[in-house]
Enzyme design. Structure first.
Site, short mmCIF file in Angstrom:
data_model
loop_
_atom_site.label_atom_id
_atom_site.label_comp_id
_atom_site.label_asym_id
_atom_site.label_seq_id
_atom_site.Cartn_x
_atom_site.Cartn_y
_atom_site.Cartn_z
CE LYS A 121 -1.94 1.61 3.74
NZ LYS A 121 -2.75 1.77 4.96
CG ASP A 139 -7.13 3.41 1.58
OD1 ASP A 139 -8.05 2.90 0.89
OD2 ASP A 139 -6.99 4.63 1.71
#
Ligand code: SF4
Length: 210
Positions: A121, A139
């Site tokens: 991420k 996310d």
């Protein structure tokens, strides 16, 4: 409508809704985004933006942060939670930047991923925001919304969501699209309340409309 068609329609509508959406972490140098994404784990971006100001007052550059005592870093970042491990990762990360990358951040996804405390991420966020490269940032908002909308089906594992989205999102759209999902997830398709489907710009094409 295929998933690809749905994705293109969602992208266009969110562009109109949030034309200026960008990263909600404040930073003016690339290495600071690296610090902020580590601090943002299980913490709000708002809190991170406040704490990093204090951190950079004391340690204004990679070198000073790399040379800093880990306990001193921890004392400052503790309000973000997980202070010990975040301080340890930030310290180790800055040392690598100092010793291996001339105090810059590495430019490839794999090199970023190899840094302490940097996951897919974070590496994607940096590739997209700092280097303008294709990026999908999975996310919590991205995972929740793409499932609700029907862009992915019942996938919760971040890497699997990322891989599924790569197949249907034009690469150059990925980074901004994910930023817009954060805005939409906070304002409309919320996690802690019933989502506000009645005022959602995606209501007529969303799989989960309530
Ligand atoms: S219609 Fe409802 S569930 Fe679907 S994206 Fe909008 S707010 Fe979320």
């Amino acid at each position: 409508m295929t998933k690809k068609q749905l994705a293109l329609e969602v992208i266009e509508r969110l562009k109109k809704e949030y034309p200026d959406a960008d990263c909600t972490l404040d930073y003016d140098q690339a290495w600071k985004l690296l610090v902020s994404v580590r601090l943002a784990a299980q913490c709000t971006d708002e809190r991170v933006n406040i704490i990093v100001e204090k951190l950079y007052e004391r340690f204004p550059d990679v070198e000073s942060l790399a040379n800093a005592d880990v306990d001193e870093i921890e004392a400052i970042v503790r309000p973000c939670g997980l202070g010990k491990s975040k301080a340890r990762d930030i310290s180790a990360c800055m040392k690598i930047l100092r010793d291996k990358y001339d105090c810059q951040i590495p430019k490839t996804f794999d090199e970023l991923l190899a840094l302490p405390g940097v996951g897919r991420k974070s590496a994607n966020l940096i590739m997209g925001d700092v280097f303008g490269q294709p990026a999908i940032v999975t996310d919590t908002h991205c995972i929740r919304l793409t499932n609700r909308i029907g862009l992915v089906d019942g996938i919760k594992e971040p890497k699997k969501v990322e891989m599924a989205l790569w197949k249907i999102i034009p690469p150059e759209e990925g980074s901004d699209f994910c930023h817009r999902l954060v805005y939409h997830g906070r304002e409309v398709c919320t996690a802690r309340t019933t989502p506000y489907c009645e005022k959602c710009c995606l209501a007529d094409i969303c799989k989960k409309r309530i």
